[in-house]
Scaffold this motif. Structure first.
Motif, PDB file in Angstrom:
ATOM      1  N   GLU A  58      -4.330  42.229  13.629  1.00  0.00           N
ATOM      2  CA  GLU A  58      -4.127  43.320  14.587  1.00  0.00           C
ATOM      3  C   GLU A  58      -2.838  43.126  15.384  1.00  0.00           C
ATOM      4  N   VAL A  59      -2.585  41.877  15.820  1.00  0.00           N
ATOM      5  CA  VAL A  59      -1.375  41.616  16.608  1.00  0.00           C
ATOM      6  C   VAL A  59      -0.127  41.917  15.778  1.00  0.00           C
ATOM      7  N   ILE A  60      -0.098  41.388  14.524  1.00  0.00           N
ATOM      8  CA  ILE A  60       1.097  41.542  13.696  1.00  0.00           C
ATOM      9  C   ILE A  60       1.274  42.991  13.255  1.00  0.00           C
ATOM     10  N   ARG A  61       0.142  43.674  13.001  1.00  0.00           N
ATOM     11  CA  ARG A  61       0.235  45.084  12.619  1.00  0.00           C
ATOM     12  C   ARG A  61       0.888  45.895  13.739  1.00  0.00           C
ATOM     13  N   ALA A  62       0.421  45.665  14.967  1.00  0.00           N
ATOM     14  CA  ALA A  62       0.993  46.402  16.095  1.00  0.00           C
ATOM     15  C   ALA A  62       2.477  46.087  16.248  1.00  0.00           C
ATOM     16  N   ALA A  63       2.842  44.795  16.041  1.00  0.00           N
ATOM     17  CA  ALA A  63       4.246  44.403  16.180  1.00  0.00           C
ATOM     18  C   ALA A  63       5.095  45.063  15.105  1.00  0.00           C
ATOM     19  N   MET A  64       4.554  45.133  13.862  1.00  0.00           N
ATOM     20  CA  MET A  64       5.316  45.751  12.773  1.00  0.00           C
ATOM     21  C   MET A  64       5.531  47.236  13.040  1.00  0.00           C
ATOM     22  N   LEU A  65       4.506  47.879  13.614  1.00  0.00           N
ATOM     23  CA  LEU A  65       4.638  49.306  13.898  1.00  0.00           C
ATOM     24  C   LEU A  65       5.635  49.551  15.026  1.00  0.00           C
ATOM     25  N   ALA A  66       5.870  48.493  15.861  1.00  0.00           N
ATOM     26  CA  ALA A  66       6.791  48.665  16.984  1.00  0.00           C
ATOM     27  C   ALA A  66       8.248  48.552  16.546  1.00  0.00           C
ATOM     28  N   VAL A  67       8.484  48.014  15.319  1.00  0.00           N
ATOM     29  CA  VAL A  67       9.855  47.913  14.819  1.00  0.00           C
ATOM     30  C   VAL A  67      10.327  49.327  14.470  1.00  0.00           C
ATOM     31  N   PRO A  68      11.485  49.738  14.999  1.00  0.00           N
ATOM     32  CA  PRO A  68      11.969  51.094  14.704  1.00  0.00           C
ATOM     33  C   PRO A  68      12.070  51.325  13.192  1.00  0.00           C
ATOM     34  N   LYS A  69      11.563  52.468  12.752  1.00  0.00           N
ATOM     35  CA  LYS A  69      11.541  52.787  11.317  1.00  0.00           C
ATOM     36  C   LYS A  69      12.930  52.718  10.702  1.00  0.00           C
ATOM     37  N   GLY A  70      13.935  53.165  11.499  1.00  0.00           N
ATOM     38  CA  GLY A  70      15.298  53.234  10.992  1.00  0.00           C
ATOM     39  C   GLY A  70      15.807  51.908  10.457  1.00  0.00           C
ATOM     40  N   GLN A  71      15.330  50.797  11.055  1.00  0.00           N
ATOM     41  CA  GLN A  71      15.831  49.494  10.615  1.00  0.00           C
ATOM     42  C   GLN A  71      15.425  49.196   9.178  1.00  0.00           C
ATOM     43  N   VAL A  72      14.140  49.491   8.844  1.00  0.00           N
ATOM     44  CA  VAL A  72      13.675  49.243   7.481  1.00  0.00           C
ATOM     45  C   VAL A  72      14.311  50.243   6.525  1.00  0.00           C
ATOM     46  N   GLU A  73      14.441  51.484   6.982  1.00  0.00           N
ATOM     47  CA  GLU A  73      15.078  52.502   6.134  1.00  0.00           C
ATOM     48  C   GLU A  73      16.522  52.124   5.840  1.00  0.00           C
ATOM     49  N   ALA A  74      17.220  51.600   6.873  1.00  0.00           N
ATOM     50  CA  ALA A  74      18.601  51.183   6.677  1.00  0.00           C
ATOM     51  C   ALA A  74      18.673  50.076   5.626  1.00  0.00           C
ATOM     52  N   ALA A  75      17.703  49.123   5.705  1.00  0.00           N
ATOM     53  CA  ALA A  75      17.689  48.033   4.728  1.00  0.00           C
ATOM     54  C   ALA A  75      17.527  48.585   3.320  1.00  0.00           C
ATOM     55  N   GLN A  76      16.631  49.580   3.186  1.00  0.00           N
ATOM     56  CA  GLN A  76      16.425  50.145   1.853  1.00  0.00           C
ATOM     57  C   GLN A  76      17.647  50.930   1.400  1.00  0.00           C
ATOM     58  N   ALA A  77      18.321  51.577   2.356  1.00  0.00           N
ATOM     59  CA  ALA A  77      19.533  52.324   2.008  1.00  0.00           C
ATOM     60  C   ALA A  77      20.625  51.376   1.513  1.00  0.00           C
ATOM     61  N   PHE A  78      20.596  50.128   1.989  1.00  0.00           N
ATOM     62  CA  PHE A  78      21.557  49.136   1.517  1.00  0.00           C
ATOM     63  C   PHE A  78      21.196  48.616   0.136  1.00  0.00           C
ATOM     64  N   GLY A  79      20.077  49.093  -0.416  1.00  0.00           N
ATOM     65  CA  GLY A  79      19.689  48.675  -1.751  1.00  0.00           C
ATOM     66  C   GLY A  79      18.787  47.452  -1.776  1.00  0.00           C
ATOM     67  N   MET A  80      18.234  47.067  -0.629  1.00  0.00           N
ATOM     68  CA  MET A  80      17.292  45.945  -0.645  1.00  0.00           C
ATOM     69  C   MET A  80      15.992  46.382  -1.296  1.00  0.00           C
ATOM     70  N   SER A  81      15.378  45.454  -2.024  1.00  0.00           N
ATOM     71  CA  SER A  81      14.068  45.753  -2.587  1.00  0.00           C
ATOM     72  C   SER A  81      13.057  45.744  -1.450  1.00  0.00           C
ATOM     73  N   ARG A  82      11.846  46.203  -1.737  1.00  0.00           N
ATOM     74  CA  ARG A  82      10.807  46.225  -0.712  1.00  0.00           C
ATOM     75  C   ARG A  82      10.595  44.823  -0.133  1.00  0.00           C
ATOM     76  N   ARG A  83      10.524  43.843  -1.064  1.00  0.00           N
ATOM     77  CA  ARG A  83      10.303  42.452  -0.688  1.00  0.00           C
ATOM     78  C   ARG A  83      11.395  41.969   0.246  1.00  0.00           C
ATOM     79  N   GLN A  84      12.642  42.265  -0.151  1.00  0.00           N
ATOM     80  CA  GLN A  84      13.770  41.822   0.666  1.00  0.00           C
ATOM     81  C   GLN A  84      13.735  42.464   2.040  1.00  0.00           C
ATOM     82  N   SER A  85      13.415  43.770   2.089  1.00  0.00           N
ATOM     83  CA  SER A  85      13.453  44.441   3.394  1.00  0.00           C
ATOM     84  C   SER A  85      12.340  43.914   4.290  1.00  0.00           C
ATOM     85  N   VAL A  86      11.215  43.507   3.686  1.00  0.00           N
ATOM     86  CA  VAL A  86      10.151  42.918   4.502  1.00  0.00           C
ATOM     87  C   VAL A  86      10.576  41.541   5.007  1.00  0.00           C
TER      88      VAL A  86
END
Lengths: 236, 231
Positions: free
Chosen positions: A120-148
């Motif tokens: 529960e703690v980590i889930r809430a923390a992950m949801l608090a990370v701005p979506k744009g950061q993960v999207e930016a990582a994927q836009a750079f061509g990172m795989s799902r694993r890498q972006s995580v």
């Protein structure tokens, strides 16, 4: 009262050594259970956020049930059910039944309980990370694993730290519950020492002081870690 | 799985359930009563009183409840028989029973955890509201009862509900000092019937139901009190 203080000392009428051994065991169980809880929590949080629907339901049931049942009941249930299940499995594969050590059993049982809270703690923390950061990582061509691994996990740590430090304090205190099952740890050694010397007040006060010190030291360490991870961020 | 033992032991389970409920309600109520001054003196009290309150909260929150319970029951309890004449006094029946020790330990624990919550809650009430109340001519006590306390509770109501559930989950510890509350009854039944899992699973289910009922009741109250205007 004061002449009995030497009962806490290391030399032989004193029980200092066995208290120390109990403390070491308590810390081992707490660290192991905390680490196991973090691993369960990390995968549990990823599963709750990104997993397929059946996995989400399973995780929801896991976190809800574990958090609604008293820890003492869970410890007994998991201890008996866990050892029985393991021995059944060993038997069906044709192995000898195993006697699980108190240390390993304690870590597994408390770790499984911690996992629900960590999820529960980590889930809430992950949801608090701005979506744009993960999207930016994927836009750079990172795989799902890498972006995580490279973006989501490092970025969620500052959000998770207050909750996680709280969980560490809870697990150190929950180790005392293992005394009810008779595992070797601080509360068990204290209870035995108190019963055999009849100095109940002395030994339980000593135990409280030891646990309190453990908490206060942990607080200092976690505050340092938090300050380090919050460098360059606005104060919350 | 064999559940045929339930009718035979239902009386004991019900009495255990009531005992758990009594423990919970008594310690939660008295603990909350203590938590109000503990939170309050950390906001307005003199320095030394505020330090005592902070030390109390840190100590309670930094030590396992099981150790506190044993300290009070075995430790403090072992001092009483040495006091002269206490066996003849009216207090003796209470000092010999385990229940008052459990209520004391749980009450102090609730006071420690909730005191910390109330400290933040009192601090979170906007200063202007208190000043306005004072400007209206309210005495300090009236300000507390009419403005400060209600606004503080309103802000932390969900946290208090969580604390209540945590207290329920702590009550099984009382079984370790010979109190036959719900969990203690399950242990007794397990020893009687040699069933390892079923009694534990049954009480686990009852605790889940109790938690659910508490959550529903608190949510009902939460919906009835007006939402805090300033978060």
């Amino acid at each position: 009262m004061f002449e009995s203080l030497q009962l806490l000392w290391i030399e032989t009428p004193g029980r200092g050594l066995s208290l120390l051994a109990g403390l070491v065991s308590t810390i081992q169980i707490a660290v192991g259970a905390y680490a196991l809880g973090l691993i369960i929590g990390l995968f549990g949080a990823l599963g709750k956020i990104n997993g397929p629907a059946p996995l989400k339901w399973l995780l929801e049931i896991y976190t809800t049930l574990i958090r609604a049942v008293p820890e003492l009941v869970l410890i007994l249930l998991l201890y008996y059910a866990g050892t029985a299940a393991l021995n059944n499995m060993l038997e069906s594969f044709g192995y000898e039944t195993a006697n699980i050590s108190g240390l390993v059993a304690g870590i597994l049982v408390l770790g499984f309980v911690q996992g629900a809270y960590s999820t529960e703690v980590i889930r809430a923390a992950m949801l608090a990370v701005p979506k744009g950061q993960v999207e930016a990582a994927q836009a750079f061509g990172m795989s799902r694993r890498q972006s995580v691994l490279r973006i989501l996990i490092p970025a969620m740590i500052p959000f998770a730290l207050p909750g996680l430090s709280n969980l560490w304090l809870i697990v150190t205190k929950d180790t005392a519950l293992l005394a009810v099952v008779g595992f070797f740890e601080l509360a068990t050694t204290v209870r035995e020492s108190a019963a055999s010397t009849q100095k109940y007040l002395l030994f339980y006060l000593a135990a409280a002081a030891i646990y309190l010190t453990l908490t206060l030291v942990s607080n200092v360490i976690f505050r340092r870690i938090e300050n380090r991870y919050r460098r360059g961020q606005a104060a919350v | 799985m064999d559940w045929s033992w339930i009718p035979e032991y239902s009386d004991r389970l019900i009495s255990g359930f009531w005992l758990t409920l009594q423990l919970l309600l008594m310690s939660a109520t008295m603990g909350f009563m203590l938590a109000i001054p503990i939170g309050l003196v950390q906001n307005t009290g003199p320095k030394w009183l505020s330090m005592i309150a902070r030390g109390f909260c840190t100590t309670i929150r930094g030590t396992p409840l099981l150790i506190q319970l044993w300290l009070i029951y075995y430790g403090v309890g072992s001092l009483f028989p040495d006091i002269d004449g206490i066996r003849e006094s009216f207090l003796w029946p209470y000092l010999r029973a385990a229940f008052p020790y459990a209520v004391t330990a749980f009450t102090l624990s609730v006071a420690g955890y909730t005191g910390e919550i109330m400290r933040g809650a009192f601090a979170g009430v906007p200063k202007g509201e208190l000043e306005a109340a004072r400007a209206m001519g309210m005495s300090p006590f009236k300000v507390l009862v009419r403005i400060w306390l209600p606004r503080a509770v309103q802000n932390v109501f969900p946290t208090l509900a969580g604390e209540f559930v945590l207290t329920l989950k702590a009550t099984p510890l009382a079984a370790t000092i010979t109190i036959y509350e719900l969990f203690g009854r399950s242990t007794e039944i397990r020893q009687d019937t040699f069933r390892v899992y079923e009694p534990l699973l049954l009480v686990a289910g009852i605790y889940i139901l109790m938690t659910a009922v508490i959550v529903v009741i608190f949510r009902w109250f939460e919906n009835r009190i007006p939402k805090p205007s300033i978060a």
